[in-house]
Write an enzyme that holds these catalytic residues in place. Structure first.
Site, PDB file in Angstrom:
ATOM      1  N   GLU A 167       0.799  -1.225   0.000  1.00  0.00           N
ATOM      2  CA  GLU A 167       0.000   0.000   0.000  1.00  0.00           C
ATOM      3  C   GLU A 167       0.836   1.282   0.000  1.00  0.00           C
ATOM      4  OE1 GLU A 167      -3.393   0.065   2.568  1.00  0.00           O
ATOM      5  OE2 GLU A 167      -4.097  -1.882   1.875  1.00  0.00           O
ATOM      6  N   GLU A 376      -5.542  -8.856   0.618  1.00  0.00           N
ATOM      7  CA  GLU A 376      -6.268  -8.438   1.825  1.00  0.00           C
ATOM      8  C   GLU A 376      -7.721  -8.150   1.455  1.00  0.00           C
ATOM      9  OE1 GLU A 376      -4.530  -5.416   4.385  1.00  0.00           O
ATOM     10  OE2 GLU A 376      -2.507  -6.035   3.792  1.00  0.00           O
TER      11      GLU A 376
HETATM   12  C1  BG6 Z   1      -4.465  -2.597   5.149  1.00  0.00           C
HETATM   13  C2  BG6 Z   1      -3.073  -2.772   5.686  1.00  0.00           C
HETATM   14  O1  BG6 Z   1      -4.590  -1.369   4.579  1.00  0.00           O
HETATM   15  O2  BG6 Z   1      -5.512  -2.580   6.070  1.00  0.00           O
HETATM   16  C3  BG6 Z   1      -2.988  -3.588   6.965  1.00  0.00           C
HETATM   17  O3  BG6 Z   1      -2.263  -3.365   4.701  1.00  0.00           O
HETATM   18  C4  BG6 Z   1      -4.099  -3.146   7.894  1.00  0.00           C
HETATM   19  O4  BG6 Z   1      -1.716  -3.418   7.524  1.00  0.00           O
HETATM   20  C5  BG6 Z   1      -5.428  -3.412   7.209  1.00  0.00           C
HETATM   21  O5  BG6 Z   1      -4.051  -3.755   9.148  1.00  0.00           O
HETATM   22  C6  BG6 Z   1      -6.645  -3.111   8.066  1.00  0.00           C
HETATM   23  O6  BG6 Z   1      -6.578  -1.802   8.548  1.00  0.00           O
HETATM   24  P1  BG6 Z   1      -6.751  -1.501  10.078  1.00  0.00           P
HETATM   25  O7  BG6 Z   1      -6.492  -0.060  10.239  1.00  0.00           O
HETATM   26  O8  BG6 Z   1      -8.118  -1.888  10.427  1.00  0.00           O
HETATM   27  O9  BG6 Z   1      -5.720  -2.335  10.790  1.00  0.00           O
END
Ligand code: BG6
Length: 493
Positions: A167, A376
Site C-alpha cells: 500500500e 487483503e
Molecule cells: C491494510 C493494511 O490497509 O488494512 C494492513 O495493509 C491493515 O496493515 C489493514 O491492518 C486493516 O486496517 P486496520 O487499520 O483496520 O488495521
C-alpha cells in the site's frame, strides 16, 4: 449476463489468508531484531496496545501453520521484518532472523502451503530513518536493495511469489496515519519526493527478483478502494476520477507502465512540484516489469464534486470503533468523499460493499491485463468469547461469503485471479486500534489491557488460539474449492 448458480473457481486456485510481520509477530526485541519506525508509531495509539507482543506469532509458528493446514490453506501471505533481517547500519545479516523465516517457510512448504511474501509492510528499521533519513533520502535505496537481495538469496529457492511494497498509495495519500509524513515540512510537495524514492525501491526489488529468483514472480500491493460517483451529475463523475487518481490510479499506472502518467506530470507542473527525478531514474522505472498485481480491498468510497471555494478537510479515520467518528476528506477543486446511502457500515465506518471487490478486479483487469491476487479483504469487529469460550462471528462469515461470491463473479467475468487471502489469519494488531479491532479467522485470547500489563510485568500471556465460526465456515468453502457456501447469498442486490 448468465452465471452459474455459484461461480466456479479454477482448479489450481490458491486459498489462504494474510498477515504482516509487525502486526502479528511480537518479539520485537528478541534474537537481534532492532526497533522499526512502525513500533514507535504503534506507541502513539494508546489506550490500545503497541506491537511488542501482538499475536505472539514469533513463538507460535508451528501451531499457527498447523492451524492453516487444518483449515485447508494452499497459500499464506505474510511479510518479512526488515529490522529482524538487517538490524543495523553495518548491513550485517542477522542469522537468527533468517532462521525464523526459514522455519516458517519450511513449515508452510511441508504442508503444501504456497508462501506469498511481502518485502515491506511499514517496518522500516529505525536505523534507516535515523542514520540515512528514511524515505526522504536516496541513501535508503541502497539499504533497501541490500535487504531485498538478502531476502531473495535466502528464501528465493522456496518463495516464488513476492510482493514489493504494501500500500504505497495509502502510505502517501494518508501520510499521517502511518507516520510516513513525519519530519516533512511541506507534505503537499514532499510526498512526491518520498513517493519517487519508494518507486525506485520497488523497481529495484522487481529487477532483483527476476535476476536472483529462478521462476520468481513479483508485484506491487495497492490498497484499492473503488470510488463511485455520488450521483449522475457530470461533476461528481469528474470528482470520482480525481479521487481515484489521487488515491490509487497514479500508483498503478506507474507500476504497470514504468513511467509517471500525463495526469501526474501536469499536476506537478501546475503546482510547482519537483519530485526529485535524477538521471537514470526513469530508465530504472521503465525496466521493472511486474508479473501481477496484488490487491488489498475492504470497502468502497463515494465521491462528490468539491468547488475550489470549499473548506478543506483532512481525512480522519475512526480511532475508537464507535460508529460515526470517521470524517471524510474535502479536497477543494478536486473531490470530497461522502457517505454512501446504499451500503452498511462497520463499527469503524468502513463501507460493507462486497460488490467493490468484483468492481476492483474488473477495473484492474480491464486497465492493465495482468494476473491478480487478493492479498487483503476482511471485516474488522469488536469480538468477545461467549460463556462457552466460543466466538460466533456470523457478521464476518456474511462479509466473507458475499465478498468471495463477488470474487467468483469477477472470475466468471473473465478476470484472471490466482489467489484469495483475506485479512487476517489470526487476530492481530490493527494499524490504530490495537487488537480490539479483530479481523481473524482465529481468535487470539488476549485484550489490549492484558497486552499493556504484560509489557509492564515482562510476562508474555499465552495468547491462546481459538478457531472462530468463520474458521470452520471458510475451511468448508475452500476445501470444496468454492462450492460449499453454507448459506444464502444476496448477489449484491
Ligand atoms: C491494510 C493494511 O490497509 O488494512 C494492513 O495493509 C491493515 O496493515 C489493514 O491492518 C486493516 O486496517 P486496520 O487499520 O483496520 O488495521
Amino acid at each position: 449476463m448468465h452465471y452459474n448458480q455459484h461461480p466456479r473457481f479454477p482448479q489450481n486456485f490458491m486459498w489462504g489468508a494474510s498477515s504482516a510481520a509487525w502486526q502479528v509477530e511480537g518479539a520485537v526485541a528478541e534474537d537481534g531484531r532492532t526497533p522499526a519506525i512502525i513500533d514507535l508509531n504503534s506507541k502513539t495509539k494508546a489506550p490500545f496496545a503497541d506491537n511488542s507482543i501482538a499475536a505472539d506469532h514469533y513463538h507460535h509458528v508451528k501451531e499457527d501453520v498447523a492451524l492453516m493446514a487444518k483449515c485447508g490453506f494452499s497459500s499464506y501471505r505474510f511479510s518479512l521484518s526488515w529490522p529482524r533481517i538487517i538490524p543495523a547500519s553495518n548491513g550485517e545479516v542477522n542469522q537468527a532472523g533468517i532462521s525464523f523465516y526459514n522455519n516458517l517457510i519450511d513449515e508452510l512448504k511441508a504442508h503444501n502451503i504456497e508462501p506469498i511474501v511481502t518485502l515491506y509492510h511499514y517496518d522500516m528499521p529505525l536505523w534507516v530513518e535515523e542514520e540515512l533519513g528514511g524515505w526522504k533520502s536516496r541513501a535508503t535505496i541502497a539499504a533497501f536493495e541490500h535487504y531485498a537481495r538478502t531476502c531473495f538469496e535466502a528464501f528465493g529457492d522456496r518463495v516464488k511469489y513476492w510482493l514489493s511494497i504494501n500500500e504505497q498509495n495509502m502510505q502517501i495519500a494518508y501520510g499521517d496515519w502511518l507516520g510516513v509524513s513525519k519530519g516533512c515540512n511541506d507534505w503537499f510537495r514532499d510526498q512526491w519526493r518520498v513517493n519517487h524514492i519508494i518507486n525506485l525501491c520497488h523497481a529495484t526489488a522487481v529487477n532483483l527478483c527476476h535476476e536472483l529468483v529462478e521462476g520468481g514472480k513479483i508485484g506491487p500491493v495497492p490498497g484499492m478502494v473503488p470510488i463511485y460517483p455520488a450521483s449522475s451529475h457530470p461533476m461528481d463523475q469528474i470528482a470520482a476520477m480525481n479521487a481515484e487518481e489521487f488515491t490509487e490510479k497514479i500508483w498503478n499506472d506507474t507500476y504497470v507502465f514504468g513511467r509517471y502518467s500525463n495526469f501526474l506530470q501536469a499536476y506537478w507542473r501546475n503546482n510547482n512540484i519537483d519530485p526529485g527525478i535524477e538521471p537514470g531514474d526513469e530508465e530504472l522505472m521503465a525496466s521493472a516489469h511486474i508479473d501481477f498485481i496484488a490487491v488489498n480491498c475492504y470497502r468502497s468510497n463515494t465521491a462528490k464534486w468539491a468547488p475550489a471555494s470549499a473548506k478543506p478537510q483532512a481525512y480522519q479515520l475512526n480511532k475508537t470503533g464507535e460508529k460515526g467518528k470517521l470524517v471524510f476528506p474535502v479536497v477543494p477543486g478536486a473531490y470530497q468523499l461522502v457517505r454512501n446511502p446504499h451500503v452498511e457500515y462497520t463499527d469503524w465506518d468502513w463501507e460493507i460493499d462486497p460488490v467493490s471487490l468484483r468492481y476492483v478486479l474488473r477495473y484492474l483487469w480491464d486497465h492493465y491485463q495482468l494476473p491478480l491476487m487478493v492479498t487483503e479483504n476482511g471485516f474488522g469487529a469488536h469480538e468477545h468469547k461467549d460463556e462457552n469460550g466460543e466466538i460466533h462471528d456470523q457478521a464476518r462469515i456474511n462479509y466473507l461469503r458475499e465478498n468471495i461470491f463477488q470474487l467468483g463473479l469477477a472470475i466468471e467475468d473473465g478476470c484472471e485471479v490466482i489467489s484469495y487471502n483475506p485479512w487476517s489469519f489470526t487476530d492481530l494488531l490493527s494499524t490504530g486500534n490495537g487488537i480490539e479491532k479483530r479481523y481473524g479467522l482465529v481468535y487470539i485470547d488476549v485484550t489490549d489491557d492484558e497486552l499493556n500489563q504484560a509489557q509492564l510485568s515482562g510476562v508474555v500471556p499465552p495468547c491462546t488460539r481459538i478457531e472462530k465460526d468463520s474458521f470452520t465456515w471458510y475451511s468448508k468453502l475452500i476445501t470444496s474449492n468454492g462450492t460449499e457456501w453454507g448459506g444464502d447469498i444476496s448477489h449484491g442486490c
